[in-house]
Write an enzyme that holds these catalytic residues in place. Structure first.
Site, PDB file in Angstrom:
ATOM      1  N   CYS A 127       0.865  -1.172   0.000  1.00 12.70           N
ATOM      2  CA  CYS A 127       0.000   0.000   0.000  1.00 12.70           C
ATOM      3  C   CYS A 127       0.908   1.230   0.000  1.00 12.70           C
ATOM      4  CB  CYS A 127      -0.899  -0.038   1.234  1.00 12.70           C
ATOM      5  SG  CYS A 127      -2.344   1.023   1.120  1.00 12.70           S
TER       6      CYS A 127
ATOM      7  N   CYS B  95       4.379   0.154  -7.877  1.00  7.31           N
ATOM      8  CA  CYS B  95       4.959  -1.026  -7.227  1.00  7.31           C
ATOM      9  C   CYS B  95       6.111  -1.592  -8.047  1.00  7.31           C
ATOM     10  CB  CYS B  95       3.888  -2.094  -7.038  1.00  7.31           C
ATOM     11  SG  CYS B  95       4.451  -3.546  -6.123  1.00  7.31           S
TER      12      CYS B  95
ATOM     13  N   CYS C 197      -4.041  -0.721  -2.981  1.00  5.43           N
ATOM     14  CA  CYS C 197      -4.502   0.608  -3.377  1.00  5.43           C
ATOM     15  C   CYS C 197      -3.968   0.904  -4.775  1.00  5.43           C
ATOM     16  CB  CYS C 197      -4.088   1.683  -2.365  1.00  5.43           C
ATOM     17  SG  CYS C 197      -2.349   2.103  -2.327  1.00  5.43           S
TER      18      CYS C 197
END
Length: 158
Positions: free
Chosen positions: A10, A90, A83
């Site tokens: 997240c 990422c 999220c």
């Protein structure tokens, strides 16, 4: 034998990913090592997450907000962003694992009084638990990474 690592990612690593890590350990810690991190860790675990997990009887003592930097050299079998912001940024983790996005509303941003916020957080935790339980039912050994990612993607809307 080492357990495959599931990493929940997240932005702040203070609410949703923390709950996912703790719930994963509770539900399937015998099958996987559950971890969590954030792109910009808040440095604390949100009180709503702690209250929710405690109401579920899930230990919270080992939870801490962590940066994804400490996982960049680890063999991650499954990276799950919770999220959309983290999903966009990422990194790819080593080990040839899969990466999927299970975007969930942030309970810490839910409007309302403390009781309403806590109830919303509990609903999100319930969704996380259901997703992890369904993930554990997938026969991962017989699937390619692409097929596994597709089956994990099917859990997005739970």
């Amino acid at each position: 034998m080492t357990k495959p690592k599931v990493l929940f990612v997240c932005t702040g690593n203070c609410c949703r990913s923390q709950m996912a890590e703790a719930i994963g350990r509770s539900v399937a810690g015998d099958q996987f090592e559950f971890l969590s991190c954030g792109s910009h860790p808040a440095g604390f675990v949100h009180p709503l997450s702690l209250m929710t997990l405690e109401s579920m009887g899930i230990p919270t003592d080992d939870l801490e907000s962590k940066s994804w930097d400490q996982f960049l050299e680890q063999d991650i079998a499954i990276a799950i962003t919770v999220c959309d912001s983290a999903a966009q940024t990422c990194p790819v983790f080593p080990g040839g694992g899969v990466k999927v996005n299970w975007p969930l509303p942030d309970p810490s941003q839910f409007p309302g009084d403390e009781e309403e916020q806590l109830e919303f957080c509990k609903r999100i935790a319930g969704r996380i638990k259901l997703k992890i339980e369904r993930m554990m039912a997938i026969d991962r050994a017989s699937l390619s990474n692409e097929a596994l990612a597709a089956q994990l993607d099917e859990l997005t809307d739970l």
